[in-house]
Design an enzyme around this catalytic site. Structure first.
Site, PDB file in Angstrom:
ATOM      1  N   LEU A 255      -3.308 -10.792  29.868  1.00 35.64           N
ATOM      2  CA  LEU A 255      -4.314 -10.335  31.015  1.00 35.64           C
ATOM      3  C   LEU A 255      -4.564 -11.616  31.462  1.00 35.64           C
ATOM      4  O   LEU A 255      -4.971 -12.517  30.769  1.00 35.64           O
ATOM      5  CB  LEU A 255      -5.205  -9.263  30.465  1.00 35.64           C
ATOM      6  CG  LEU A 255      -4.745  -8.115  29.930  1.00 35.64           C
ATOM      7  CD1 LEU A 255      -6.161  -7.319  29.432  1.00 35.64           C
ATOM      8  CD2 LEU A 255      -4.051  -7.257  31.077  1.00 35.64           C
TER       9      LEU A 255
ATOM     10  N   GLU B  17       0.272  -7.476  26.086  1.00 36.47           N
ATOM     11  CA  GLU B  17       0.370  -7.847  27.406  1.00 36.47           C
ATOM     12  C   GLU B  17      -0.489  -9.244  27.775  1.00 36.47           C
ATOM     13  O   GLU B  17      -1.679  -8.990  26.918  1.00 36.47           O
ATOM     14  CB  GLU B  17      -0.040  -6.804  28.298  1.00 36.47           C
ATOM     15  CG  GLU B  17      -0.592  -7.071  29.582  1.00 36.47           C
ATOM     16  CD  GLU B  17      -1.314  -5.950  30.218  1.00 36.47           C
ATOM     17  OE1 GLU B  17      -1.212  -5.904  31.604  1.00 36.47           O
ATOM     18  OE2 GLU B  17      -1.658  -4.926  29.610  1.00 36.47           O
TER      19      GLU B  17
ATOM     20  N   ASP C 136     -16.566  -3.210  17.480  1.00 31.85           N
ATOM     21  CA  ASP C 136     -16.927  -4.628  17.249  1.00 31.85           C
ATOM     22  C   ASP C 136     -17.229  -4.941  18.687  1.00 31.85           C
ATOM     23  O   ASP C 136     -16.704  -6.249  19.208  1.00 31.85           O
ATOM     24  CB  ASP C 136     -15.957  -5.588  16.725  1.00 31.85           C
ATOM     25  CG  ASP C 136     -16.228  -6.768  16.183  1.00 31.85           C
ATOM     26  OD1 ASP C 136     -17.577  -7.110  16.249  1.00 31.85           O
ATOM     27  OD2 ASP C 136     -15.543  -7.816  16.064  1.00 31.85           O
TER      28      ASP C 136
END
Length: 347
Positions: A150, A148, A251
């Site tokens: 964003l 997706e 991370d």
């Protein structure tokens, strides 16, 4: 040998072929030593924009997930390079609908697949926002993953971010083991996630020990006995610490967290596994830090146990050693300072 080949052939081949040969030699050396080049990124960007069959493959995979036709007409590559050398951008159809895409060589499929699975692991917890995983595939010599798209760059509440991250950390391994079902990468570095019964053993073998080995392969040297003493001290520190195998981003520096335009906190580019939740909190301090309200809220949701300041150094040493492996330079000196701090710390 390269010079000899060029000398022998420079009078025998046309200039265009000669230029191509030199270019391929440079490209081969770049790949051999594992460093990215601007030239290589431009090449791949042009290839992506002009490769209709790749767009068709991506469109087909997106359509299969959506169960409706999606026909990408262009690849937009204005996002720079992604982690591990992947190229990032978006595909767009005639209606203006966009999806975020990472592409790499066919050999990078496993890296992209691990990221896709890691994002999926977080997504299914329904806790903190991540880009919805859409599809993964390959076309000829290119592999790709689709998420997706964003709209990032908004402002949000750090307190909400902390609450949602704590909720994600409360999702624990179904096997009760530390590690994960697959290996992945931390940046461009291989990260083993062998499922292990105890946290101290997992960290010693598959984080600290693994990264020390890679650092030495890149030329790092340590005083006699320092490496063994460090590993023993870290095992003692972690044996005294009780933790559960929480789902962690792995991370979580500032570059891998953001807010959407609507103010929702979002995390991305993970190196997922199940481990001590403190690894995520520790890394938020490594290159800058989050706000004070973020830390106080997280500690209210799930208080950190005594000794977390020393464990922060233990966990961040892994990332500093990785930066030495990837970039060299002064990271080794920084790592040695951290090693001495751990060795001198009282238990």
């Amino acid at each position: 040998k390269i010079a000899a080949v060029i000398t022998m052939k420079k009078k025998l081949i046309p200039f265009i072929y000669f230029s191509a040969l030199c270019n391929d030699v440079v490209h081969t050396l770049v790949l051999r030593f594992g460093h990215l080049s601007t030239l290589n990124n431009h090449r791949r960007s042009f290839f992506l924009r002009s490769n209709r069959s790749l767009l068709e493959g991506i469109s087909k995979d997106i359509s299969a997930v959506l169960q409706e036709t999606y026909d990408a007409i262009a690849f937009r590559d204005g996002y720079g390079g992604g982690g591990g050398g992947a190229q990032v951008g978006t595909v767009i159809d005639r209606k203006g609908v966009e999806y975020f895409v990472k592409t790499g060589s066919f050999g990078q499929f496993s890296m992209l697949n691990a990221e896709f699975c890691g994002i999926s692991e977080i997504y299914k917890t329904n806790t903190i926002k991540v880009p919805k995983p859409i599809a993964i595939g390959s076309n000829d010599d290119t592999s790709y993953v689709v998420f997706e798209k964003l709209s990032l760059g908004g402002y949000g509440k750090p307190e909400v971010f902390a609450q949602k991250l704590a909720a994600m950390h409360q999702c624990t391994s179904s096997s009760g083991k530390f590690g994960w079902k697959m290996n992945n990468t931390i940046g461009a570095t291989f990260q083993p996630n062998v499922e292990t019964d105890t946290w101290s053993e997992f960290w010693d073998k598959y984080r600290l020990g693994h990264m020390l080995t890679l650092a030495k392969r890149e030329g790092a040297t340590f005083p006699n006995g320092m490496e063994d003493a460090l590993r023993e001290k870290v095992k003692l520190i972690l044996n005294a610490h009780e933790c559960v195998p929480s789902l962690v981003h792995g991370d979580l520096w500032s570059g891998n967290q953001a807010y959407t335009k609507e103010g929702d906190p979002v995390i991305f580019d993970p190196a997922v596994y199940y481990g001590d939740r403190e690894v995520d909190i520790a890394m938020t301090y490594l290159f800058g830090s989050n706000s004070a309200s973020f830390y106080s809220t997280y500690n209210t949701c799930w208080p950190l146990s005594p000794g977390h300041e020393l464990r922060k150094t233990v966990y961040n040493l892994y990332h500093i050693l990785n930066h030495y492996v990837l970039f060299g330079g002064g990271y080794l000196t920084q790592a040695q300072v951290m090693m001495n701090t751990i060795l001198k710390a009282p238990l």
